[in-house]
Design a protein around this motif. Sequence first.
Motif, mmCIF file in Angstrom:
data_model
loop_
_atom_site.group_PDB
_atom_site.id
_atom_site.type_symbol
_atom_site.label_atom_id
_atom_site.label_comp_id
_atom_site.label_asym_id
_atom_site.label_seq_id
_atom_site.Cartn_x
_atom_site.Cartn_y
_atom_site.Cartn_z
ATOM 1 N N GLY A 34 0.783 -1.184 0.021
ATOM 2 C CA GLY A 34 -0.085 -0.157 -0.048
ATOM 3 C C GLY A 34 1.032 1.332 0.125
ATOM 4 O O GLY A 34 1.908 1.316 -0.738
ATOM 5 N N ASN A 35 0.622 2.121 0.711
ATOM 6 C CA ASN A 35 1.225 3.549 0.619
ATOM 7 C C ASN A 35 2.325 3.533 1.510
ATOM 8 O O ASN A 35 2.536 4.661 2.372
ATOM 9 C CB ASN A 35 0.155 4.601 1.018
ATOM 10 C CG ASN A 35 0.855 6.200 0.555
ATOM 11 O OD1 ASN A 35 1.505 5.890 -0.625
ATOM 12 N ND2 ASN A 35 0.488 7.104 1.055
ATOM 13 N N LYS A 40 -1.724 1.599 -4.205
ATOM 14 C CA LYS A 40 -1.812 2.387 -3.078
ATOM 15 C C LYS A 40 -3.559 2.772 -2.778
ATOM 16 O O LYS A 40 -3.808 2.668 -1.312
ATOM 17 C CB LYS A 40 -1.231 3.804 -3.252
ATOM 18 C CG LYS A 40 -1.975 4.766 -4.475
ATOM 19 C CD LYS A 40 -1.009 6.197 -4.401
ATOM 20 C CE LYS A 40 -1.790 6.934 -5.283
ATOM 21 N NZ LYS A 40 -1.047 8.137 -5.363
ATOM 22 N N ASP A 41 -4.077 2.651 -3.709
ATOM 23 C CA ASP A 41 -5.727 2.868 -3.229
ATOM 24 C C ASP A 41 -6.409 1.628 -3.225
ATOM 25 O O ASP A 41 -7.526 1.438 -2.825
ATOM 26 C CB ASP A 41 -6.341 3.760 -4.296
ATOM 27 C CG ASP A 41 -5.935 5.233 -4.331
ATOM 28 O OD1 ASP A 41 -5.522 5.808 -3.334
ATOM 29 O OD2 ASP A 41 -5.586 5.636 -5.430
ATOM 30 N N ILE A 72 -5.042 -1.240 -1.535
ATOM 31 C CA ILE A 72 -4.470 -1.864 -0.130
ATOM 32 C C ILE A 72 -4.356 -0.649 0.800
ATOM 33 O O ILE A 72 -3.754 0.244 0.780
ATOM 34 C CB ILE A 72 -2.936 -2.486 -0.202
ATOM 35 C CG1 ILE A 72 -2.813 -3.589 -1.326
ATOM 36 C CG2 ILE A 72 -2.555 -2.917 0.951
ATOM 37 C CD1 ILE A 72 -1.514 -4.209 -1.504
ATOM 38 N N PRO A 73 -5.231 -1.011 2.176
ATOM 39 C CA PRO A 73 -5.359 0.228 3.091
ATOM 40 C C PRO A 73 -3.956 0.622 3.853
ATOM 41 O O PRO A 73 -4.013 1.616 4.419
ATOM 42 C CB PRO A 73 -6.306 -0.260 3.635
ATOM 43 C CG PRO A 73 -6.488 -1.612 3.665
ATOM 44 C CD PRO A 73 -6.184 -2.001 2.158
ATOM 45 N N GLY A 74 -3.298 -0.593 3.923
ATOM 46 C CA GLY A 74 -2.233 -0.757 4.818
ATOM 47 C C GLY A 74 -0.804 -0.722 4.163
ATOM 48 O O GLY A 74 -0.737 -0.316 3.032
ATOM 49 N N THR A 75 0.055 -1.195 4.843
ATOM 50 C CA THR A 75 1.309 -1.582 4.170
ATOM 51 C C THR A 75 1.707 -2.639 3.386
ATOM 52 O O THR A 75 1.965 -2.503 2.248
ATOM 53 C CB THR A 75 2.485 -1.434 5.520
ATOM 54 O OG1 THR A 75 2.613 -0.441 6.247
ATOM 55 C CG2 THR A 75 3.997 -1.582 4.929
#
Length: 376
Positions: A222-223, A240-241, A243-246
Amino acid sequence: MRFPGKSAMYALGVLVSTVLPAIADPVVVKDVTGRKVEVNVPVKHVILGEGRQIYFLAALDKENPFEHVVGWRDDLPKADPESYAAYLAKYPDIAKLPTFGGMKDGTFDIEQAVALKPDVILMNVDAKTATEEAGYIEKLAKVGIPLVYVDFREKPMENTEPSMRIMGTLMGKEKVAEDFITFRAEAIKKVTDVLEKNQPPRPLVFMERAGGYSEDCCMSFGNENFGKMVELAGGTNMAKDIIPGTFGTVNPEQIIASNPDQVIVTGGMWEGYVPGGNWVGVGYGADITEAHRKLENLTMRPAFTGIKAVKDGNVHAIWHQFYNNPYQFVAIQQIAKWLHPDLFQDLDPEATFKELHARFLPLDYKPGYFVSLKDK
């Protein structure tokens, strides 16, 4: 009785101070979770909650990073066998170090840890939930053993600098830690300053975590971690949009529909985990010809059918362990060079990594950390 004069007393004081070891002083350390922990520093005995924490301990002690390690988790020989072999060749006594299982999988032996009488136990922040659920912090506190959290994986771009400073304080290597942090920041600026000045279009990048490690597709970021490195290197992280986590996964249909301009796969020599697996074996002194072959093989999976990155040959592999150590700035430079080759013709990530080894690390540099389908 004659008493010694001032000069003799001074000489005696100097002699005692040079003969007796320095007494550790209690210092309150704020770890990456915000906990305030009292530790006697510099520590003389440390347990590494993960073997790969040696990556940053090595950056603080070029001569003997294992000098004060009395135990460590057993992950390094399997996760990064080449680096382990290199350290073993230079420091053969590490073969005798007591090893531990992981906190998250419930195989950490707290009785063994207490018996080793460490001054501090260093734990990665991703083990925090398991540590708290087991009540280990309270159990250790009863016998006077502090536990300190660091982080190079969950939010490395946010927590690498404070983690290095924490380690510098614990080991009495504050100056080395600051020198490393400055070197790291300057290496990243060589990318971000150029991007800020030129504002190039950002290619869409699919960052695959441990491609070929299993038959499933596809793990990604993710981000944060490699996802954030892609953004710093001038790309747009496809997941990045999604996956909400790492860490998380995307399905093959999402990759095909997104049609990324570039694909970067993380890899390593994981024979100890997945014998004969399809993973791309990049890393310390890796066989790049074989890594190139295995990378090309991964492009034949259904998830990559017809995507722009494969058609254009913009598929690359990078050492997975950049996701879990303070050397991520090398990865940022290499990704920038893949994404914007014209802008970064003069940038040399290999030279950056060589300088890191020469200035900070006890091992001699060996190439093998990157490969691209465009490499001949």
